[in-house]
Write an enzyme that holds these catalytic residues in place. Structure first.
Site, PDB file in Angstrom:
ATOM      1  N   ASP A   1       6.044  -0.235  -6.194  1.00 13.24           N
ATOM      2  CA  ASP A   1       4.713   0.176  -5.756  1.00 13.24           C
ATOM      3  C   ASP A   1       3.810   0.474  -6.957  1.00 13.24           C
ATOM      4  OD1 ASP A   1       2.461   1.319  -4.707  1.00 13.24           O
ATOM      5  OD2 ASP A   1       3.514   2.668  -3.336  1.00 13.24           O
TER       6      ASP A   1
ATOM      7  N   ASN B   1       7.056   4.956   9.870  1.00 17.23           N
ATOM      8  CA  ASN B   1       7.735   6.175   9.445  1.00 17.23           C
ATOM      9  C   ASN B   1       7.221   7.419  10.184  1.00 17.23           C
ATOM     10  OD1 ASN B   1       9.313   7.995   8.130  1.00 17.23           O
ATOM     11  ND2 ASN B   1       8.600   7.550   6.075  1.00 17.23           N
ATOM     12  N   THR B   2       5.919   7.694  10.096  1.00 14.34           N
ATOM     13  CA  THR B   2       5.401   8.952  10.649  1.00 14.34           C
ATOM     14  C   THR B   2       5.785   9.155  12.119  1.00 14.34           C
ATOM     15  OG1 THR B   2       3.497   8.678   9.188  1.00 14.34           O
ATOM     16  CG2 THR B   2       3.323  10.376  10.871  1.00 14.34           C
TER      17      THR B   2
ATOM     18  N   HIS C   1      -1.364   4.843   5.486  1.00  9.44           N
ATOM     19  CA  HIS C   1      -0.139   5.600   5.774  1.00  9.44           C
ATOM     20  C   HIS C   1      -0.467   6.851   6.583  1.00  9.44           C
ATOM     21  CE1 HIS C   1       1.824   3.546   2.171  1.00  9.44           C
ATOM     22  NE2 HIS C   1       2.619   3.294   3.189  1.00  9.44           N
TER      23      HIS C   1
ATOM     24  N   GLU D   1       2.699  -4.260  -3.673  1.00  9.26           N
ATOM     25  CA  GLU D   1       1.514  -3.901  -2.874  1.00  9.26           C
ATOM     26  C   GLU D   1       0.243  -3.928  -3.720  1.00  9.26           C
ATOM     27  OE1 GLU D   1       1.388  -0.740   0.517  1.00  9.26           O
ATOM     28  OE2 GLU D   1       1.074   0.391  -1.316  1.00  9.26           O
TER      29      GLU D   1
ATOM     30  N   ASP E   1      12.128   1.628  -0.404  1.00  8.83           N
ATOM     31  CA  ASP E   1      10.702   1.675  -0.089  1.00  8.83           C
ATOM     32  C   ASP E   1       9.923   2.423  -1.190  1.00  8.83           C
ATOM     33  OD1 ASP E   1       8.630   1.081   1.591  1.00  8.83           O
ATOM     34  OD2 ASP E   1       8.927   2.785   2.939  1.00  8.83           O
ATOM     35  N   HIS E   2       8.661   2.065  -1.380  1.00 10.35           N
ATOM     36  CA  HIS E   2       7.745   2.757  -2.321  1.00 10.35           C
ATOM     37  C   HIS E   2       8.412   3.350  -3.557  1.00 10.35           C
ATOM     38  CE1 HIS E   2       4.276   2.251   0.205  1.00 10.35           C
ATOM     39  NE2 HIS E   2       5.010   2.624   1.246  1.00 10.35           N
TER      40      HIS E   2
HETATM   41  O1  G3H Z   1       6.539   2.536   3.912  1.00 13.19           O
HETATM   42  C1  G3H Z   1       6.439   3.226   4.944  1.00 13.19           C
HETATM   43  C2  G3H Z   1       5.417   2.929   5.911  1.00 13.19           C
HETATM   44  O2  G3H Z   1       4.353   2.256   5.377  1.00 13.19           O
HETATM   45  C3  G3H Z   1       5.181   3.985   6.889  1.00 13.19           C
HETATM   46  O3  G3H Z   1       3.842   4.223   7.297  1.00 13.19           O
HETATM   47  O4  G3H Z   1       4.183   6.531   8.112  1.00 13.19           O
HETATM   48  O5  G3H Z   1       2.140   5.262   8.669  1.00 13.19           O
HETATM   49  O6  G3H Z   1       4.293   4.633   9.684  1.00 13.19           O
HETATM   50  P1  G3H Z   1       3.588   5.227   8.509  1.00 13.19           P
HETATM   51 ZN    ZN Z   2       4.457   2.243   3.147  1.00 13.35          ZN
END
Ligand code: G3H
Ligand code: ZN
Length: 287
Positions: A102, A239-240, A186, A138, A80-81
Site C-alpha cells: 500500500d 471489513n467494517t 474505507h 493501490e 492486506d494493506h
Molecule cells: O482492505 C480492507 C477493505 O478495504 C475493507 O473496507 O472496512 O470499508 O469494508 P471496509
Molecule cells: Zn482496504
C-alpha cells in the site's frame, strides 16, 4: 486444487467477484469459510498489519492453509494493506497467496518503485517455490480505517483514479491486482457512503490488464456493488461490516448468556459474521 490466479481469471470471465474478508480471530475465519462453502465459492481471507500482529503472521497462514488442506477448499490468504517491503516479504515467506503493498499515500513515483520491488520479489519466490504469489497495489487515498465514521475522512476519495494513470501504473509495475479510487472509501459513513462510479471502473478495466479490486466494500449499496462488479471488479474487500456484526453479536450474546466458556458465547458473533459474509458472497457471485 486451482490457485488464486485461476479463480481470478474465472471470476473475470464470468463477470463476478471473489469476496475478500478480514479477520482478527478464528471465529470469523470459520464463519467466512462456512459461508463460502455453503455457496460453493472461492474466498480470500485478509489480514492487515494490525490484524496479523494480533493473530500472528505464520499462525494466520497456517490456519487458512489447514482449512484449505483438510477440506480441499479454495480459501486463500492475503497480506492486506502493508506499508513496507519488509512486511510484505515476511508474509510471502510465511506462505501467503497474495500481498498488498500500500503506497497510496506516497507520490506516484515512490509508489511505482516500492511496488516494483515487491513484484520482483514475489514473482522470484513464486518461481523458486513453484507456487503463485500475487501482488496488489493501490492508487488514490480512500481513507484508512475500517470503522464506523461520522463523516468522510479529510481528502479520502477525492483523488479518483483516471484510466490513463491506471494504465501507466499497472504497466510500469506489472502488478497483478490493482485497487483504484472510484468513489469507494474505507469504513461505513453514518450518513451514507459515496456512490461507486461504475463507468470509471469500466474505463479502468479496459485500460489495464490487472485484475481490479474494490476496497472499502462496507456501506456500499448492493446496486452500486453489482454495477462495479459488472463493470470489471474481480475482488471486493469487506471489513467494517464484519467487525460490526461480530461486536453486535458479542454484546447480544453476553447480555443473555452468563457462561464463562467462550465457545458458549462466541456462537452468536460467529453466526452474525456468517450472515454478513453469506449475503455479500451471494451478491458478488450473482447468485
Ligand atoms: O482492505 C480492507 C477493505 O478495504 C475493507 O473496507 O472496512 O470499508 O469494508 P471496509
Ligand atoms: Zn482496504
Amino acid at each position: 486444487m486451482h490457485n488464486l490466479h485461476d479463480y481470478l481469471e474465472k471470476a473475470k470471465e464470468e463477470n463476478i467477484a471473489i469476496g475478500h474478508f478480514n479477520i482478527s480471530n478464528i471465529e470469523a475465519l470459520w464463519a467466512i469459510y462456512e459461508a463460502a462453502r455453503d455457496l460453493k465459492q472461492p474466498v480470500i481471507i485478509g489480514v492487515s498489519e494490525g490484524e496479523r500482529k494480533f493473530v500472528g503472521i505464520k499462525q494466520a497462514a497456517s490456519l487458512v492453509q489447514s482449512i484449505r488442506n483438510e477440506f480441499d477448499y479454495p480459501i486463500f490468504i492475503n497480506a492486506d494493506h502493508t506499508h513496507d517491503v519488509n512486511g510484505v516479504k515476511e508474509c510471502i515467506d510465511a506462505g501467503f497467496d497474495s500481498v498488498m503493498i500500500d503506497g497510496s499515500k506516497l507520490s506516484f513515483d515512490e509508489n511505482v518503485a516500492m511496488t516494483k520491488e515487491v513484484v520482483e520479489y514475489a514473482h522470484h519466490i513464486a518461481q523458486e517455490e513453484s507456487r503463485t504469489v500475487l501482488v496488489e497495489a493501490e492508487l488514490g487515498y480512500i481513507g484508512s480505517s475500517s470503522a464506523l465514521l461520522d463523516k468522510i475522512p479529510e481528502g479520502a476519495g477525492e483523488d479518483k483514479t483516471t484510466p490513463e494513470i491506471a494504465k501507466k501504473f499497472t504497466e510500469e509495475t506489472e502488478v497483478d491486482i490493482f485497487a483504484p479510487s472510484v468513489g469507494n472509501i474505507h469504513g461505513v459513513v453514518k450518513s451514507g457512503n459515496p456512490h461507486i462510479d461504475a463507468s470509471l471502473v469500466g474505463e479502468i478495466a479496459s485500460a489495464s490488464d490487472a485484475y481490479l479490486v474494490l476496497h472499502g466494500g462496507s456501506g456500499i449499496t448492493d446496486e452500486d456493488l453489482r454495477a462495479g462488479i459488472e463493470a470489471g471488479i474481480s475482488i471486493v474487500h469487506v471489513n467494517t461490516e464484519i467487525r460490526k456484526a461480530f461486536r453486535d453479536g458479542l454484546e447480544e450474546s453476553l447480555e443473555r448468556n452468563d457462561s464463562v466458556a467462550p465457545y458458549k458465547y462466541m456462537d452468536v458473533p460467529r453466526q452474525k459474521v456468517y450472515d454478513v459474509v453469506y449475503n455479500k458472497i451471494k451478491l458478488f457471485a450473482g447468485l
